[in-house]
Design an enzyme around this catalytic site. Sequence first.
Site, PDB file in Angstrom:
ATOM      1  N   ASP A  77       0.854  -1.174   0.000  1.00  0.00           N
ATOM      2  CA  ASP A  77       0.000   0.000   0.000  1.00  0.00           C
ATOM      3  C   ASP A  77       0.899   1.236   0.000  1.00  0.00           C
ATOM      4  O   ASP A  77       2.096   1.150   0.314  1.00  0.00           O
ATOM      5  CB  ASP A  77      -0.882  -0.055   1.258  1.00  0.00           C
ATOM      6  CG  ASP A  77      -1.692   1.195   1.459  1.00  0.00           C
ATOM      7  OD1 ASP A  77      -2.393   1.612   0.516  1.00  0.00           O
ATOM      8  OD2 ASP A  77      -1.627   1.777   2.559  1.00  0.00           O
ATOM      9  N   ASP A 131      -0.327   5.111   0.982  1.00  0.00           N
ATOM     10  CA  ASP A 131      -0.606   6.075   2.052  1.00  0.00           C
ATOM     11  C   ASP A 131      -0.655   5.394   3.415  1.00  0.00           C
ATOM     12  O   ASP A 131      -1.409   4.439   3.614  1.00  0.00           O
ATOM     13  CB  ASP A 131      -1.932   6.791   1.785  1.00  0.00           C
ATOM     14  CG  ASP A 131      -1.837   7.715   0.578  1.00  0.00           C
ATOM     15  OD1 ASP A 131      -1.013   8.643   0.614  1.00  0.00           O
ATOM     16  OD2 ASP A 131      -2.569   7.490  -0.403  1.00  0.00           O
ATOM     17  N   THR A 139      -2.464   0.670  -4.559  1.00  0.00           N
ATOM     18  CA  THR A 139      -2.958   1.854  -3.865  1.00  0.00           C
ATOM     19  C   THR A 139      -4.344   2.257  -4.339  1.00  0.00           C
ATOM     20  O   THR A 139      -4.702   2.036  -5.502  1.00  0.00           O
ATOM     21  CB  THR A 139      -1.980   3.041  -4.061  1.00  0.00           C
ATOM     22  OG1 THR A 139      -2.532   4.214  -3.440  1.00  0.00           O
ATOM     23  CG2 THR A 139      -1.711   3.326  -5.526  1.00  0.00           C
ATOM     24  N   LYS A 141     -10.641  -1.173  -2.219  1.00  0.00           N
ATOM     25  CA  LYS A 141     -10.447  -1.844  -0.941  1.00  0.00           C
ATOM     26  C   LYS A 141     -11.630  -1.431  -0.043  1.00  0.00           C
ATOM     27  O   LYS A 141     -12.044  -0.283  -0.109  1.00  0.00           O
ATOM     28  CB  LYS A 141      -9.136  -1.396  -0.281  1.00  0.00           C
ATOM     29  CG  LYS A 141      -7.875  -1.710  -1.098  1.00  0.00           C
ATOM     30  CD  LYS A 141      -6.658  -1.052  -0.435  1.00  0.00           C
ATOM     31  CE  LYS A 141      -5.412  -1.209  -1.303  1.00  0.00           C
ATOM     32  NZ  LYS A 141      -4.243  -0.500  -0.713  1.00  0.00           N
TER      33      LYS A 141
END
Length: 221
Positions: free
Chosen positions: A17, A19, A112, A144
């Site tokens: 991922d 962030d 991401t 997600k």
Amino acid sequence: MTAAASTVLTARALLLDMDGTLVNSDAVVERIWRRWAAAHGLDGDEVMKVVHGRQGHASMALLLPGRPVEQNLADNARLLAEETADMDGVVAVPGAPEFLASLRGLPHALVTSADVPLSTARMAAAGLALPEVRITAESVGASKPDPEGFLKGAAELGVAPADCVVFEDSGAGIAAGKAAGMRVVGIGPRAGAHGPDVVVPDLTQVRVEALGDGGILLHVG
């Protein structure tokens, strides 16, 4: 579980991922989403519990369930543009530069919820090199916590999901990794509450060792 001593995991690919995992963008995420919350009469603290890890339009669908999808998509495009223009306070997570450098030549991908412009800008602002394989918002039909992004990352690398280890910070991301049948290393203060296989404060606590057979040994903690 929490790694009191070092935990060792074996993998054939790592899915990362961005962030909260490689890049600390909390300052800008807080600024933009709290402003959005105020404009819609929503409690900022409650909004912040939802938005990490998800694509913006998916967060909006949860927060404003009666709103048309088209409106969420338009709002999301505007927010993405705002986020891409605001790099104030965007920095690398401790250990991220060294961690990425240790992955050179090993199978890994960025997975991401950010789009291409935002992920490119944030990685550059944090001084991090973009992995060659990248799964972004444009690559998937579902945000997600749906596992689609991680499954696409594994497929692109040619590695079975069970042989992948995910690095994530958010509840949505950890749930996505688990739903993909992968083991998950939780990074940072948000991760521990969402049941990753192991959790560490940052990437200084992760060491990568390449095995002769193409495998990867992870020392976590």
